[in-house]
Design an enzyme around this catalytic site. Structure first.
Site, mmCIF file in Angstrom:
data_model
loop_
_atom_site.group_PDB
_atom_site.id
_atom_site.type_symbol
_atom_site.label_atom_id
_atom_site.label_comp_id
_atom_site.label_asym_id
_atom_site.label_seq_id
_atom_site.Cartn_x
_atom_site.Cartn_y
_atom_site.Cartn_z
ATOM 1 N N HIS A 178 2.985 12.262 -11.859
ATOM 2 C CA HIS A 178 2.613 11.719 -10.551
ATOM 3 C C HIS A 178 2.831 10.207 -10.549
ATOM 4 C CE1 HIS A 178 0.001 15.494 -9.850
ATOM 5 N NE2 HIS A 178 1.205 15.629 -9.310
ATOM 6 N N ARG A 234 3.476 9.964 -4.776
ATOM 7 C CA ARG A 234 3.063 10.888 -5.841
ATOM 8 C C ARG A 234 4.230 11.706 -6.413
ATOM 9 N NH1 ARG A 234 -1.497 14.624 -6.979
ATOM 10 N NH2 ARG A 234 -0.807 16.770 -6.949
ATOM 11 N N ASN A 250 3.808 18.630 -10.370
ATOM 12 C CA ASN A 250 2.740 19.453 -10.937
ATOM 13 C C ASN A 250 2.401 20.676 -10.070
ATOM 14 O OD1 ASN A 250 1.347 19.607 -13.373
ATOM 15 N ND2 ASN A 250 -0.580 18.959 -12.417
ATOM 16 N N TYR A 306 -6.921 10.215 -11.165
ATOM 17 C CA TYR A 306 -8.072 9.614 -11.779
ATOM 18 C C TYR A 306 -9.252 10.561 -11.630
ATOM 19 C CZ TYR A 306 -9.335 8.615 -6.896
ATOM 20 O OH TYR A 306 -9.632 8.728 -5.552
ATOM 21 N N GLU A 379 -7.540 13.621 -16.697
ATOM 22 C CA GLU A 379 -7.546 12.661 -15.578
ATOM 23 C C GLU A 379 -8.268 11.409 -16.050
ATOM 24 O OE1 GLU A 379 -6.161 13.238 -12.630
ATOM 25 O OE2 GLU A 379 -5.894 15.411 -12.632
HETATM 26 O O1 0X9 Z 1 -3.650 18.297 -8.692
HETATM 27 C C1 0X9 Z 1 -3.109 17.968 -9.762
HETATM 28 O O2 0X9 Z 1 -1.922 18.125 -9.980
HETATM 29 C C2 0X9 Z 1 -3.973 17.316 -10.847
HETATM 30 N N1 0X9 Z 1 -4.819 16.293 -10.289
HETATM 31 S S1 0X9 Z 1 -4.170 14.900 -9.684
HETATM 32 O O3 0X9 Z 1 -5.237 14.202 -8.993
HETATM 33 N N2 0X9 Z 1 -3.715 13.970 -10.890
HETATM 34 O O4 0X9 Z 1 -3.063 15.231 -8.869
HETATM 35 C C3 0X9 Z 1 -4.817 18.377 -11.512
HETATM 36 C C4 0X9 Z 1 -4.020 19.502 -12.104
HETATM 37 C C5 0X9 Z 1 -4.863 20.489 -12.836
HETATM 38 N N3 0X9 Z 1 -4.115 21.634 -13.270
HETATM 39 C C6 0X9 Z 1 -3.749 22.654 -12.461
HETATM 40 N N4 0X9 Z 1 -4.234 22.805 -11.264
HETATM 41 N N5 0X9 Z 1 -2.920 23.532 -12.958
HETATM 42 ZN ZN ZN Z 2 -1.803 13.585 -11.227
#
Ligand code: 0X9
Ligand code: ZN
Length: 432
Positions: A178, A234, A250, A306, A379
């Site tokens: 990200h 992002r 992600n 975070y 995080e």
């Molecule tokens: O949403 C995400 O991708 C992650 N949080 S962020 O705030 N950095 O974007 C958490 C990902 C946790 N893992 C999965 N959901 N597989």
């Molecule tokens: Zn992230």
């Protein structure tokens, strides 16, 4: 003449589409909501719909943690009414855009000073640093070319090993999928720095190999450095056929792809999962590292920010946990304790899906497809949202390092052939 008018109208609409996505956030407010009961938690979930045009920076697990949203002026009355109706505790930071101008982006002042590990750097400076580390420690560090990002940036995997032929278990850490989460690449670099330069940290190298990819999404990372309006980007920077940019890396991994917590709109600035799994060259490179090393890969950690969470599979659902969840949970708590002992904040430990379900994450792929026994998303930091101040890096990065020591110790204990040989020898002697 008519053709001209059509051309100008066309240009204007392209400009508008572009502009809508290039918010300066000047007059946006950051609102932090603190739910204290389950009715409020549910109400906040309902707020998370695209028609409200709110930018969710962080979701909360439940109580004692904020949900942070960026609210445009057009929605502020709506959100205020919502807060009143739901009787929510909250905090407001008006004119959020002014926080986004950071001196940390400006390279001028640092050219003469050399590379400090406690600063944020351009992708190019990071690459040069890694080349130097590899040159200075050829016995310990090798760089593996993985290929190039969508925009052509060369990605290099840092392999740190005191004995590459020992068949050691591998810990693989990546960061920066990200773009805006700058503290994550900073932590990955700090890990490289400590593992290579700190004689005490050399212990962490005996019996375990560390593979580190500090910036998975270099195009996005550089984009966040170019202007205030881009600081909160992002996604990747690949262009799609609607003229919009980027995929949420992600949400792009090929395990239970797109079943939850994703957007199917390519112009969505946050969680677009891509046209298909592994549509992004950057996620393919991470997948390749995992596949090539699948037999030795015992721990995978993806660094994000975070919120100070340490979460494990499953991420795609909060309805159930993997069979071995207790092992995942207990190592995460050991790591959190180690960070706390070093003066840091403890992590909130739970499965990613119980925090909020979102499919296509690298943690689920590592665990569910590759079979990595320990897989996490970490995080980093709490407070300051994505704008974690550079001046505090020298405080928190060493604290997080203690968490990685704890990770290393467990992997060594459970999987290192050296240690296991040794144990075997003792047993043999005992028998005879
Ligand atoms: O949403 C995400 O991708 C992650 N949080 S962020 O705030 N950095 O974007 C958490 C990902 C946790 N893992 C999965 N959901 N597989
Ligand atoms: Zn992230």
């Amino acid at each position: 003449m008519a053709a001209w008018i059509i051309f100008v109208i066309g240009l204007l609409s392209v400009w508008q589409v572009g502009c809508k996505r290039e918010e300066k956030y000047d007059d946006y407010s950051l609102i932090k909501l603190y739910p204290t009961n389950s009715k409020q938690v549910d109400a906040i979930r309902r707020l998370d719909e695209p028609e409200h045009k709110l930018k969710f920076l962080k979701r909360s697990r439940s109580y004692n943690d904020s949900t942070d949203i960026l609210v445009p002026p057009s929605e502020i009355n709506y959100v205020q009414d919502f807060i009143k109706t739901e009787n929510l505790e909250y905090e407001v930071k008006p004119n959020y855009g002014r926080y986004l101008e950071s001196a940390e982006r400006v390279p001028k002042r640092r050219i003469l000073r050399g590379f400090s590990i406690f600063e944020y750097h351009s992708f190019q400076a990071i690459q040069e640093y890694l080349e130097n580390v590899a040159k200075r420690h050829p016995d310990l560090v090798t760089l593996q070319n993985l290929g190039t990002s969508y925009q052509g940036r060369r990605m290099k995997l840092v392999k740190i090993s005191s004995d590459p032929n020992a068949n050691n278990p591998i810990i693989f850490i990546d960061a920066g999928i990200h773009a805006r989460e700058w503290v994550a690449p900073a932590m990955a670099l700090y890990l490289v720095h400590r593992l290579v330069n700190d004689p005490e940290a050399r212990q962490e190298l005996d019996g375990v190999d560390w593979y580190i990819l500090p910036v998975v999404n270099p195009d996005g990372y550089e984009y966040t450095r170019t202007s205030r309006s881009n600081r909160l980007w992002r996604k990747t920077r690949s262009k799609n056929n609607l003229g919009c940019f980027g995929v949420d890396g992600n949400r792009n991994y090929g395990f239970k792809w797109a079943v939850s917590g994703v957007s199917s709109n390519p112009c969505d600035t946050e969680t677009y999962a891509g046209p298909k799994p592994f549509s992004e060259v950057e996620t393919v490179m991470v997948r390749n590292v995992m596949m090539e090393n699948r037999n030795r890969l015992k721990l995978y950690v993806s660094l994000h920010s975070y919120g100070q969470y340490l979460v494990y599979p499953w991420g795609y659902t909060g309805d159930f946990l993997p069979k071995e969840w207790k092992k995942l949970d207990s190592l995460a708590r050991t790591v959190s304790d180690a960070v706390q002992r070093a003066g840091g904040k403890p992590f909130k430990v739970l499965s990613a899906g119980k925090w909020y379900p979102a499919a296509g994450g690298s943690d689920d792929f590592a665990y569910g497809v590759i079979g990595v026994p320990y897989s996490y998303t970490m995080e980093l930091t709490d407070g300051y949202e994505f704008l974690y101040p550079e001046r505090l890096l020298r405080v928190v990065l060493p604290q997080f390092f203690e968490g990685f020591r704890a990770f290393g110790a467990q992997i060594k204990k459970e999987f290192s052939p050296e240690l296991n040989d040794h144990r075997y020898r003792i047993t043999e002697m005992d028998i005879s």
